[in-house]
Design a protein around this motif. Structure first.
Motif, mmCIF file in Angstrom:
data_model
loop_
_atom_site.group_PDB
_atom_site.id
_atom_site.type_symbol
_atom_site.label_atom_id
_atom_site.label_comp_id
_atom_site.label_asym_id
_atom_site.label_seq_id
_atom_site.Cartn_x
_atom_site.Cartn_y
_atom_site.Cartn_z
ATOM 1 N N PRO B 133 0.823 -1.216 0.000
ATOM 2 C CA PRO B 133 0.000 0.000 0.000
ATOM 3 C C PRO B 133 0.857 1.266 0.000
ATOM 4 O O PRO B 133 0.544 2.239 -0.682
ATOM 5 N N SER B 138 -1.166 4.328 -1.618
ATOM 6 C CA SER B 138 -2.540 4.117 -1.177
ATOM 7 C C SER B 138 -2.595 4.131 0.358
ATOM 8 O O SER B 138 -1.580 3.982 1.024
ATOM 9 N N VAL B 141 -5.432 -1.540 1.671
ATOM 10 C CA VAL B 141 -5.621 -2.532 0.619
ATOM 11 C C VAL B 141 -7.064 -2.445 0.128
ATOM 12 O O VAL B 141 -7.877 -1.731 0.693
ATOM 13 N N ALA B 142 -7.360 -3.208 -0.921
ATOM 14 C CA ALA B 142 -8.699 -3.131 -1.515
ATOM 15 C C ALA B 142 -9.761 -3.648 -0.549
ATOM 16 O O ALA B 142 -10.858 -3.102 -0.465
ATOM 17 N N THR B 216 -5.813 -4.789 -5.169
ATOM 18 C CA THR B 216 -5.208 -3.573 -4.622
ATOM 19 C C THR B 216 -4.268 -2.933 -5.637
ATOM 20 O O THR B 216 -4.327 -1.727 -5.890
#
Lengths: 126, 662, 202
Positions: B133, B138, B141-142, B216
């Motif tokens: 990440p 980001s 995570v997704a 992700t």
């Protein structure tokens, strides 16, 4: 939530979705009946029959992927189509590879008693 | 089935360990467990552990926990290795060593299973959680909840395999449990079932993580981070996760079919009634080969990060490195038969897979050359991560050549299942996977904890591991060429092998000391954490985005999401000196939740019940897991919002803490 | 992720990114399921050799029966599409109607399959007879289990939509379910063809 499915990329467009479902349903029914009919009517010699029904299955697969899952090369579904194609490649390798290997191995196994008798009976002038 | 079997399944009073060494292992585990529980209770840290760590959906915290569990399992797997080496060094001629044959078989089976599934996979997912990440810019995570479930399933699998130390026995069929030995007829006890279910549960966690991290990387990259601006570690993870997604379901199926054979009297792999045990070998290796690439690709990724930084030079051949990853991914699906050349396929089949196996060495060679070219004319700093890399380059290349030798079926007919093979794959996994993850552990430690690991102890650890490895496995190459087979628990004195086995035993001891150095390193580093504080957030002169935020990384990673304009964005930013004004926005973060723990607990009960034939427990486990999942899916309130003004405030506080600033 | 709905629409940019990520992630899970079924197919193909005490395929299966099952499942895949179309029009009643139809047709499929399994076992063609039957029951049974899970999912969906209407969360759940359900019918195409239609040959 009018355009929800379009906005999240599940549907590539708004119009024509209903038609896609109907066309997909009709085509799938058709392909199912054709394959079924070929088998029950014994319409083709063995090898051709297998090829025909496998082709029908492959075709129905494409129909349902396009008409029910709405996968195409448009932006919203391109990634999913790519991943599915990769999966198809890997699966083809795995299944055909396994079949090649296993039938090769099985063919090189010691024959069972029935096969041995058959072999001996096949010998000319024995 | 009488009522006793219904309630207690296969549990009886005789399930406890049967000999001194087994009792030793079980007691040591229990005492360590009690010591840890007592320590936490004494310091009144249960609430803190639960609130801050166990229920956290922060991938950095989950990553730390993965690595902690992996290190604990390394102790277990390493203890197994020491026992095996002791046995082989002493069990010659009239002496039969310290272990019975059955116990020896259980130990080598546990050693392999633990090292692959709980040490290597644990270290890998740990680093992936910590780093990916951050590298893609980001905040998360997704699927954060799924991430927690994956980790706790991993723990459930580890717990189940450790239960076998105390209750019942473990599989004697090796780390892959080939039938017919693993079928009910030849393995009637719980051993193989423990193996099946701890791998099944851990494997499910891995599969879910594969989906999670693939999504992700595809969907959550920072703005401007196009594919060819992705950091190398992240590329390698994407490749590894692709392998996880397409290979692990094969393992799931194969384990299930073996369990069906054993429990429901089916005939997939049995010796009669139409079963085909060669199909098991085929399937398990169709998974097994991608698995080893799953393990090594992220390790290669670590080296691709570490080498440029410690050579002060851009990675040579970024594009070819990326293509090499994908060549390895695709090729790893068409080599798997090289694990069973000797099972008797025809020359055409063997030749095809032999050629493919030789081909797959090429992209790895491309990577090695690119790393070496990166070192050439660089300003090399011989820090411990760089030392791990250099140890890797030497050993992995030699071990890889051994692999290419065995890729030729005629040679493999001599060397299959010899100690030459054992030396080869240990060289790959220790110098490739382990050295890589040790380098990554050292490299990214300051980002997560805010202080560096003690360098002196790190260097000592490296040398003990490196020399220890050469002594532990060098002799095995020779022994293998002399005809020694693997899994040998006794041999005759006239063979003259004992001196080599003794050297190997000494090597194993040195590796153990190396591990102790790593423990000492951690303890000392924690003691000296104020002296070794990472004040700038960029202790090594890094190139990628994770080094652009303070250390330790705040829970939300980036106060303002970065915008990427180039490969090695952070390096470009440092060179140009241009600082884009940060745009702060409100964002949401996931709330903590204990449901991941609860789901995994129920799945553990399911697994335990499946092993001991406690069908009522299986039902409870299944229903409990499903209900917990449903509770979560109907929960609408799973996130909290962080406003822009809060973030500005927090960031100012952080900058104030790190006084010697940018 | 641009389509014609990039500007405007009912979702915010964040919501759209999140929900399309969930769709993608679920799709990746379906890929793993595909490999799972492929492995089971490979096992079936290998173990369908000379039977040990089991009959050949035509002896034990009734093709007309299987055709009926196939039509039931295929129609349910179609009515699932109709459910989504109703949801798009904002009709809670229409969505629930078509979901319920899908549920009934799916239940018919599962019921017919359970009945077929029971008959086979009663006649002595159970999964523990030989490798071919083990792999038949496992492959078809795994598919049937997936369908059964889909039935429970549909029930939960119907309840959720009845209570909370066509909210964003429910629309997302509906989207994911439709992917799952269509996927199951696609797998059935191959089961129908390779397990039943190819008979004892290959």
């Amino acid at each position: 939530m009018k355009n929800y499915f379009e906005e999240i990329g599940l549907w590539p467009r708004s119009h024509g979705i209903a038609r896609a479902y109907v066309v997909g349903f009709v085509l799938s029914l058709l392909l199912t009946f054709v394959a079924y009919g070929l088998v029950t009517e014994d319409a083709l010699p063995q090898q051709l029959l297998i090829a025909a029904i496998v082709a029908a299955a492959a075709l129905q697969f494409v129909v349902q992927v396009y008409c029910f899952l709405h996968l195409g090369i448009d932006r919203s579904s391109r990634q999913r189509l790519f991943v599915l194609s990769f999966a198809a490649l890997i699966i083809t390798i795995l299944v055909s590879g396994s079949l090649w290997i296993m039938f090769n191995l099985n063919g090189r196994m010691m024959p069972d008693t029935a096969q041995q008798e058959q072999y001996m009976n096949d010998q000319v002038g024995f | 089935m009488n009522w006793q079997q219904l309630i207690f399944g296969r549990l009886t009073w005789s399930v406890f360990p049967q000999n001194a060494i087994a009792w030793g292992g079980a007691l040591f585990m229990i005492l360590c467990g009690i010591a840890i529980l007592a320590f936490i209770t004494y310091h009144k840290k249960w609430k803190w552990l639960w609130d801050e760590w166990f229920t956290s959906l922060d991938p950095k915290k989950i990553g730390v926990m993965y690595i902690a569990v992996a290190f604990v399992m390394l102790v277990r797997g390493g203890a197994d290795a020491l026992l095996l080496r002791t046995q082989q060094a002493t069990s010659v001629g009239d002496s039969f060593g310290i272990l019975s044959a059955t116990h020896f078989q259980e130990i080598f089976s546990a050693h392999g299973s633990i090292m692959i599934f709980f040490v290597a996979m644990g270290l890998m997912f740990g680093l992936i959680n910590l780093v990916v990440p951050l590298q893609i810019g980001s905040r998360d995570v997704a699927f954060p909840f799924l991430n927690s479930v994956s980790f706790w399933l991993f723990c459930g699998g580890a717990l189940l395999i450790n239960c076998s130390l105390l209750l019942g026995d473990f599989s004697t069929a090796g780390w892959l449990a080939y039938p017919p030995l693993s079928e009910l007829v030849y393995s009637p006890t719980t051993g193989v079932d423990y193996w099946i279910w701890s791998l099944q549960i851990g494997g499910l966690g891995s599969l879910l993580s594969g989906v999670n991290f693939f999504a992700t990387i595809v969907k959550m990259r920072a703005k401007g981070m196009t594919w060819m601006r992705l950091p190398m570690f992240t590329w390698s993870v994407l490749g590894a996760m692709t392998l996880v997604i397409f290979a692990f379901p094969i393992l799931t199926v194969t384990l299930t079919l073996l369990y069906f054979d054993r429990t429901l009297a089916m005939h997939f792999f049995t010796a009669g009634q139409g079963g085909n045990m060669m199909m098991y070998v085929n399937l398990i290796w169709a998974w097994g080969h991608p698995e080893v690439y799953i393990l090594v690709l992220p390790a290669f990724g670590v080296f691709s990060e570490v080498v440029p930084v410690f050579c002060g030079k851009k990675l040579v051949g970024y594009t070819s490195m990326v293509w090499a990853i994908w060549a390895i991914v695709v090729l790893s699906f068409i080599v798997w038969l090289h694990h069973f050349f000797t099972m008797g396929a025809g020359a055409d089949v063997n030749a095809f897979f032999g050629i493919m196996t030789a081909v797959i060495a090429v992209p790895t060679g491309v990577k090695i050359f690119n790393w070496l070219f990166t070192m050439y004319r660089g300003k090399i700093r011989f820090t411990s991560p760089m030392l791990w890399f250099m140890g890797f380059v030497v050993l992995f290349t030699l071990g890889g050549v051994a692999g290419v030798i065995m890729a030729e079926p005629p040679a493999d007919y001599e060397l299959h299942n010899s100690l030459f093979l054992v030396a080869h794959f240990h060289t790959m996994i220790v110098s490739g996977v382990l050295f890589g993850y040790f380098a990554g552990y050292t490299y990214w430690f300051p980002k997560i904890f805010g202080f560096k690991l003690d360098e002196k102890w790190g260097v000592r650890a490296f040398w003990f591991w490196f020399i220890g490895f050469i002594l532990a496995f060098g002799p095995l190459y020779i022994l293998g060429l002399e005809g020694a087979t693997r899994r040998l628990d006794h041999y005759s004195a006239s063979l003259g092998w004992q001196p080599l086995f003794i050297v190997a035993g000494i090597g194993a001891g040195l590796i153990a000391i190396g591990f102790c150095c790593q423990v000492a390193q951690l303890v000392r580093s924690i003691r000296l954490r104020h002296e070794n504080r990472d004040i700038t957030g960029d202790p090594w002169g890094g190139r990628t985005l994770e080094w652009s935020i303070p250390s330790p990384a705040p829970s939300y990673n980036f106060a303002a999401l970065p915008v990427v304009h180039a490969l090695d964005q952070f390096w470009a930013q440092k060179q140009s000196g241009i600082h884009h004004e940060a745009r702060y926005e409100d964002f949401s973060m996931p709330k903590n939740t204990g449901i991941g723990v609860i789901i995994a607990a129920f799945v553990f009960l399911l697994g335990f019940g499946a092993v001991w034939h406690l069908w009522w427990l299986v039902v409870i486990g299944l229903i409990g897991a499903i209900i917990s999942l449903l509770v979560r899916t109907f929960d609408e309130d799973t996130e909290y919002t962080v406003t822009a003004s809060e973030i500005v405030h927090v960031e100012a506080g952080l900058r104030h803490k790190n006084t010697a600033t940018i | 992720m641009t389509n014609e709905f990039e500007q405007g629409g009912t979702l915010s940019v964040d919501e759209r990114a999140k929900d399309s990520t969930v769709v993608f992630g679920f799709w990746m899970y379906l890929m793993t399921d595909l490999v799972l079924f492929a492995s089971l197919f490979a096992v079936f193909a290998v173990l369908r050799g000379p039977e040990f005490g089991g009959g050949s395929i035509q002896d034990i299966f009734s093709l007309p029966y299987v055709l009926l099952e196939t039509i039931a499942l295929l129609t349910s895949s179609f009515t699932c599409g109709l459910a989504l179309l109703s949801a798009r029009e904002g009709s809670v009643r229409g969505t629930i109607l078509w979901l319920s139809t899908t549920l009934v047709l799916g239940a018919v499929f599962v019921g017919m399959e359970v009945s077929e399994f029971s008959r086979l076992i009663a006649q002595g063609f159970g999964p523990s007879q030989n490798g071919f039957l083990s792999s038949y029951f496992t492959l078809v049974g795994t598919h049937g289990t997936h369908v059964a899970i889909g039935l429970l999912w549909m029930l939960a969906l119907i309840v959720a939509i009845a209570r909370k209407g066509l909210s964003r969360g429910n629309m997302r759940k509906l989207a994911l379910f439709s992917l799952f359900w269509h996927f199951l019918d696609i797998v059935w195409i191959f089961i129908f063809t390779i397990v039943y239609l190819t008979g004892g040959s290959l």
